[in-house]
Design an enzyme around this catalytic site. Structure first.
Site, mmCIF file in Angstrom:
data_model
loop_
_atom_site.group_PDB
_atom_site.id
_atom_site.type_symbol
_atom_site.label_atom_id
_atom_site.label_comp_id
_atom_site.label_asym_id
_atom_site.label_seq_id
_atom_site.Cartn_x
_atom_site.Cartn_y
_atom_site.Cartn_z
ATOM 1 N N ARG A 114 0.763 -1.278 0.059
ATOM 2 C CA ARG A 114 -0.106 -0.110 -0.063
ATOM 3 C C ARG A 114 0.925 1.175 -0.015
ATOM 4 O O ARG A 114 1.671 1.392 0.885
ATOM 5 C CB ARG A 114 -1.047 0.106 1.325
ATOM 6 C CG ARG A 114 -1.518 1.383 1.395
ATOM 7 C CD ARG A 114 -2.704 1.247 2.333
ATOM 8 N NE ARG A 114 -3.872 0.704 2.046
ATOM 9 C CZ ARG A 114 -5.030 0.590 2.634
ATOM 10 N NH1 ARG A 114 -5.063 1.368 3.574
ATOM 11 N NH2 ARG A 114 -5.947 0.008 2.139
ATOM 12 N N HIS A 164 -7.676 0.833 -6.096
ATOM 13 C CA HIS A 164 -8.039 -0.061 -4.571
ATOM 14 C C HIS A 164 -8.325 -1.360 -5.326
ATOM 15 O O HIS A 164 -9.736 -1.369 -5.192
ATOM 16 C CB HIS A 164 -8.758 0.558 -3.816
ATOM 17 C CG HIS A 164 -8.647 0.044 -2.473
ATOM 18 N ND1 HIS A 164 -7.706 -1.120 -2.191
ATOM 19 C CD2 HIS A 164 -9.321 0.449 -1.383
ATOM 20 C CE1 HIS A 164 -8.067 -1.363 -0.909
ATOM 21 N NE2 HIS A 164 -8.905 -0.475 -0.333
ATOM 22 N N GLN A 194 -10.156 -4.001 -2.887
ATOM 23 C CA GLN A 194 -11.562 -3.500 -2.314
ATOM 24 C C GLN A 194 -12.486 -3.696 -3.393
ATOM 25 O O GLN A 194 -13.768 -4.323 -2.986
ATOM 26 C CB GLN A 194 -11.420 -1.946 -2.167
ATOM 27 C CG GLN A 194 -12.730 -1.574 -1.701
ATOM 28 C CD GLN A 194 -12.941 -1.806 -0.196
ATOM 29 O OE1 GLN A 194 -12.173 -1.738 0.585
ATOM 30 N NE2 GLN A 194 -14.264 -2.212 0.254
ATOM 31 N N ASP A 225 -17.078 7.468 -0.714
ATOM 32 C CA ASP A 225 -16.106 7.251 -0.173
ATOM 33 C C ASP A 225 -15.334 8.556 0.341
ATOM 34 O O ASP A 225 -16.143 9.347 -0.047
ATOM 35 C CB ASP A 225 -14.918 6.679 -1.131
ATOM 36 C CG ASP A 225 -13.398 6.471 -0.537
ATOM 37 O OD1 ASP A 225 -13.497 6.174 0.663
ATOM 38 O OD2 ASP A 225 -12.667 6.269 -1.291
ATOM 39 N N CYS A 253 -16.348 1.767 1.263
ATOM 40 C CA CYS A 253 -15.312 0.809 1.633
ATOM 41 C C CYS A 253 -14.704 1.200 2.785
ATOM 42 O O CYS A 253 -14.010 0.192 3.457
ATOM 43 C CB CYS A 253 -13.878 1.101 0.642
ATOM 44 S SG CYS A 253 -13.322 2.835 0.598
ATOM 45 N N ARG A 265 -13.646 -8.427 2.490
ATOM 46 C CA ARG A 265 -12.133 -8.427 2.472
ATOM 47 C C ARG A 265 -11.432 -9.300 2.530
ATOM 48 O O ARG A 265 -10.555 -9.715 2.051
ATOM 49 C CB ARG A 265 -11.581 -7.227 3.004
ATOM 50 C CG ARG A 265 -12.304 -5.754 2.858
ATOM 51 C CD ARG A 265 -11.794 -5.236 1.431
ATOM 52 N NE ARG A 265 -10.387 -5.442 1.072
ATOM 53 C CZ ARG A 265 -9.586 -4.243 1.306
ATOM 54 N NH1 ARG A 265 -10.136 -3.084 1.973
ATOM 55 N NH2 ARG A 265 -8.105 -4.422 1.261
HETATM 56 N N1 NVA Z 1 -9.911 6.586 -0.989
HETATM 57 C C1 NVA Z 1 -9.422 6.494 0.396
HETATM 58 C C2 NVA Z 1 -9.745 4.841 0.350
HETATM 59 C C3 NVA Z 1 -9.622 4.291 2.122
HETATM 60 C C4 NVA Z 1 -9.596 2.893 1.940
HETATM 61 C C5 NVA Z 1 -8.150 6.777 0.694
HETATM 62 O O1 NVA Z 1 -7.319 6.408 -0.346
HETATM 63 O O2 NVA Z 1 -7.883 7.257 1.785
HETATM 64 N N1 CP Z 2 -11.196 0.082 2.808
HETATM 65 C C1 CP Z 2 -9.997 0.029 3.256
HETATM 66 O O1 CP Z 2 -8.871 -0.339 2.490
HETATM 67 O O2 CP Z 2 -9.824 -0.068 4.656
HETATM 68 P P1 CP Z 2 -8.240 0.352 5.166
HETATM 69 O O3 CP Z 2 -7.750 1.585 4.985
HETATM 70 O O4 CP Z 2 -8.754 0.347 6.652
HETATM 71 O O5 CP Z 2 -7.146 -0.691 4.874
#
Ligand code: NVA
Ligand code: CP
Length: 318
Positions: free
Chosen positions: A112, A139, A142, A230, A271, A299
């Protein structure tokens, strides 16, 4: 135990895979979930015996980290969590060298990070599978859980209309890619200036996807079987711009009124993490149409299927 593949199977984006491959992964996730829930999970416990997944986090995580780690443990393997600032990567060691070193120790790596290109670079230099656990661009893990969740709740997603409200961000990009691969209609209600990458939309349309951007959220959600949103401020977005973003996105909050404009049996998806009173009202996310916790749990089941697919290629002992 470490293994390496002649050609590693990476999971970097939905669009890298055929509809059949993605469907196969979802079928596997659904089967493993059923077996797990009904207590017929004995054979699963040895699936990943001796296998190790490394997880690099250069951004925070709750669901991704826990679901991958529990997936590995459930199936007999192990996971190692590596925080970006603790690795030599944070002191200038190259992605290429990190990829080669990890390939000697572990069987797969999930990452990540902000920069999507660095994930592609990691995959290019690794001899083990690489999974994208979120970048600023997409993502994909997800989305596999999201499609699984929609289909559990409302049947095949094919030909259905799904509405996305809010930011044209990483998760929106993966929904766009999924619309092309799973053959559903995607209506995105997004304020001017926050559209998804043009290239993502062009690619999906070139694959035959039905994708339309609206400025009016009520128009976008008409007849949709799911309303998805989101956070308005993703990890890496500047909080300094927070007041401006909140003001621009305010008309796109998923409210009871918005849900009433969707199909009568529309579900709400997110998500997570969520911000009640920003992208979604408490009455919606905590109400009967909300699938957010099923989505989070899925997930785990999706991750198991993704790891299994990644590790199912031709494996040669190191
Ligand atoms: N769009 C959000 C998704 C988190 C799972 C982010 O990138 O923070
Ligand atoms: N939805 C998701 O990816 O959650 P986290 O950021 O907690 O991993």
């Amino acid at each position: 135990m470490t293994t390496s593949q002649a050609i590693p199977r990476h999971f970097l984006d939905i669009r890298d895979h055929s509809a059949d491959t993605l469907r196969g992964m979802l079928d596997d996730a659904a089967k493993m979930k059923r077996d797990w829930k009904s207590g017929r999970s004995g054979p699963q416990r040895a699936m990943f015996e001796g296998l190790v997944l490394a997880m690099i986090f250069q951004k925070p995580s709750t669901r991704t980290r826990i679901s991958f780690e529990v997936a590995m443990r459930d199936l007999g393997g192990a996971a190692i969590v590596l925080h970006g600032d603790e690795l030599q990567l944070g002191r200038g060691e190259t992605i290429a060298d990190t990829a080669r070193v990890l390939s000697g120790f572990v069987d797969a790596v999930m990452i990540r990070t902000a920069d999507h290109e660095s994930v592609i670079d990691l995959a290019r230099h690794a001899s083990i599978p690489v999974l994208n656990g979120l970048t600023d661009t997409s993502h994909p893990c997800q989305l596999m859980a999201d499609i699984l969740t929609f289909e559990e709740a409302r049947g095949s997603v094919r030909g259905q209309k799904i509405a996305w409200l809010g930011d044209g961000n990483n998760v929106a990009h993966s929904w766009i890619q999924a619309a092309a691969r799973f053959d559903f209609e995607l209506a995105l209600a997004i304020p001017v200036g926050f559209d998804p990458d043009h290239e993502q939309i062009q690619w999906a349309k070139s694959e035959g996807a039905s994708i339309k951007i609206y400025r009016d959220p009520e128009e976008a959600v008409q007849d949709s079987r799911a309303v998805v949103t989101d956070t308005w401020i993703s990890m890496g977005d500047s909080e300094a711009d927070g007041a401006n973003r909140r003001a621009r996105f305010a008309p796109y909050q998923v409210t009871g009124k918005i849900m009433a404009s969707a199909a009568p049996d529309a579900i709400f998806m997110h998500c997570l993490p969520a911000h009640r009173g920003e992208e979604v009202s408490a009455e919606v996310i905590d109400g009967p149409a909300s699938m957010v916790f099923a989505e989070a749990e899925n997930r785990l089941h999706a991750q198991k299927a993704l790891i299994r697919w990644c590790l199912a290629g031709p494996v040669a002992p190191k």
